[in-house]
Scaffold this motif. Structure first.
Motif, PDB file in Angstrom:
ATOM      1  N   UNK A 150       0.831  -1.204   0.000  1.00 60.38           N
ATOM      2  CA  UNK A 150       0.000   0.000   0.000  1.00 60.38           C
ATOM      3  C   UNK A 150       0.867   1.256   0.000  1.00 60.38           C
ATOM      4  N   UNK A 151       1.827   1.286   0.924  1.00 55.51           N
ATOM      5  CA  UNK A 151       2.717   2.451   1.037  1.00 55.51           C
ATOM      6  C   UNK A 151       4.050   2.115   0.347  1.00 55.51           C
ATOM      7  N   UNK A 152       3.966   1.942  -0.946  1.00 51.26           N
ATOM      8  CA  UNK A 152       5.157   1.563  -1.705  1.00 51.26           C
ATOM      9  C   UNK A 152       6.003   2.795  -2.027  1.00 51.26           C
ATOM     10  N   UNK A 153       7.161   2.568  -2.630  1.00 53.01           N
ATOM     11  CA  UNK A 153       8.113   3.649  -2.868  1.00 53.01           C
ATOM     12  C   UNK A 153       7.523   4.753  -3.741  1.00 53.01           C
ATOM     13  N   UNK A 154       6.752   4.391  -4.736  1.00 49.35           N
ATOM     14  CA  UNK A 154       6.158   5.388  -5.625  1.00 49.35           C
ATOM     15  C   UNK A 154       5.178   6.291  -4.875  1.00 49.35           C
ATOM     16  N   UNK A 155       4.346   5.682  -4.035  1.00 45.95           N
ATOM     17  CA  UNK A 155       3.375   6.446  -3.252  1.00 45.95           C
ATOM     18  C   UNK A 155       4.092   7.409  -2.306  1.00 45.95           C
ATOM     19  N   UNK A 156       5.130   6.948  -1.659  1.00 46.43           N
ATOM     20  CA  UNK A 156       5.853   7.773  -0.691  1.00 46.43           C
ATOM     21  C   UNK A 156       6.642   8.885  -1.377  1.00 46.43           C
TER      22      UNK A 156
ATOM     23  N   UNK B 110       8.215   9.746   7.675  1.00 49.71           N
ATOM     24  CA  UNK B 110       9.336   8.846   7.835  1.00 49.71           C
ATOM     25  C   UNK B 110       8.951   7.603   8.641  1.00 49.71           C
ATOM     26  N   UNK B 111       8.104   7.799   9.640  1.00 48.14           N
ATOM     27  CA  UNK B 111       7.638   6.644  10.409  1.00 48.14           C
ATOM     28  C   UNK B 111       6.875   5.673   9.513  1.00 48.14           C
ATOM     29  N   UNK B 112       6.018   6.192   8.657  1.00 45.51           N
ATOM     30  CA  UNK B 112       5.283   5.328   7.731  1.00 45.51           C
ATOM     31  C   UNK B 112       6.220   4.562   6.814  1.00 45.51           C
ATOM     32  N   UNK B 113       7.270   5.228   6.358  1.00 42.28           N
ATOM     33  CA  UNK B 113       8.233   4.573   5.474  1.00 42.28           C
ATOM     34  C   UNK B 113       8.972   3.451   6.206  1.00 42.28           C
TER      35      UNK B 113
END
Length: 375
Positions: free
Chosen positions: A284-290, A323-326
């Motif tokens: 869901x929170x992939x590199x592209x999204x972030x 950053x926490x989400x990442x």
């Protein structure tokens, strides 16, 4: 374990204290008729079964969604109907009538929850001194079909005569420490409730994910205080606190709100249990999204020099929340906290930010242990 709600001895025990205080002059008491939590353990005695509507298949068409009642992990008793609302509504009525004999102003407080969330089908009315805490409007983000179900059930209880208040578990489902924003959906539902008989609210629970879900928290708190407020004006108040970065912060949270709402329209996401949703965060929170979120926040760099120290620190919290989400997504992909490098980085980061209250790191760690998403 659930109560045998058709048993007159139970009613007598519940009414003992009411009688005692009424004899001493007490008026306007509250009688608790809220069942224990959990989706299992319902009474199967002949008397309770006789109170169940038959057939009662009112739950069979509902979309699969957690409401919090599955905390015990129990398997639903197969020989009971899908909905037990009729037995519970009758219990509430029995208590309400008897309690008024001692205290004419008494109110019975009860829940519409779990297997008894949907309105009863064989009860013609609910006594006027029964207050029903409707445990619905739980899912954010949510598709329109789920909202319509909650609306229909809300009206179902209120049309029978109950005073309905909201006992929602919605905030408990509002993300797990990564950006997750549902301000407009929550505001829409609150205004519906206010305009259709809402008398009180009891939300479970404020998780403290300030940097990742802050606009939604602010919207709810502000609109509970001023129920006529416009949601966009309320959000403008929130963004004003970031000074010259106001528009960038708005764009950032607008991005995450559109992203979150879109998740609610994904049938796989909506049907998933909380632990499975959390395990899916690396996808869901992939590199592209972030990266898209990073790009929005990067626009603030030239504006920071014109901001006050307080405004800069607020903005810094947003960066730390991202950053926490990442780090959370990376640790979940690795699946380890005590032995994995990604897990170690996440836990070190949580220790670093705990004092800032960016997010409630103690709570999110506790939930991860409960869901067993890490080795």
């Amino acid at each position: 374990v659930k109560m045998c709600v058709s048993n007159p001895r139970l009613w007598e025990l519940q009414l003992e204290r009411i009688k005692k205080y009424a004899a001493q002059g007490a008026r306007g008491q509250w009688l608790n008729a809220c069942e224990n939590d959990g989706s299992g353990g319902f009474c199967t005695c002949k008397r309770c079964r006789a109170w169940d509507a038959a057939p009662n298949a009112s739950l069979t068409s509902l979309p699969p969604v957690e409401d919090g009642s599955e905390v015990d992990g129990a398997v639903r008793t197969p020989d009971l109907p899908p909905s037990l609302s009729d037995r519970y509504a009758r219990w509430y009525n029995e208590l309400a009538v008897r309690a008024r004999e001692f205290d004419p102003d008494i109110r019975v407080v009860a829940y519409a929850y779990s297997n008894y969330r949907s309105p009863p089908t064989g009860i013609n009315s609910i006594e006027p001194n029964v207050w029903i805490g409707y445990v619905g409007f739980n899912a954010y983000p949510r598709p329109q079909s789920y909202r319509q179900m909650s609306v229909d059930e809300w009206f179902g209880w209120s049309r029978l005569g109950a005073t309905v208040f909201l006992r929602s578990n919605s905030l408990f489902y509002c993300g797990e420490g990564a950006p997750y924003v549902t301000s407009h959906q929550l505001a829409e539902d609150l205004q519906f409730q206010v305009n259709n008989g809402l008398r009180a609210t009891d939300y479970d629970a404020l998780q403290g994910y300030w940097a990742t879900t802050g606009p939604t928290y602010y919207t709810l708190a502000r609109m509970l205080w001023d129920t006529d407020a416009d949601v966009d004006n309320v959000l403008d108040e929130f963004y004003e606190s970031f000074g010259p970065m106001k528009q960038i912060v708005k764009d950032y949270y607008d991005y995450w709100e559109a992203f979150t709402v879109n998740l609610g329209n994904d049938e796989r996401f909506f049907a998933s249990k909380r632990p499975d949703r959390l395990r899916a965060y690396p996808i869901i929170y992939n590199a592209s999204v972030l990266r898209k979120a990073d790009a929005i926040l990067a626009r603030a760099k030239p504006l920071l020099r014109d901001a006050s120290e307080e405004e800069r620190q607020r903005f810094r919290n947003i960066e730390l929340g991202l950053q926490h989400g990442r780090l959370l997504a990376a640790a979940l992909e690795d699946g380890k906290t005590s032995t994995g490098q990604a897990g170690k980085q996440l836990m070190d980061f949580r220790r670093e930010i705990a004092h800032r209250n960016v997010i409630n790191v103690y709570w999110t760690t506790s939930k991860e242990k409960r869901y067993r998403v890490f080795e």
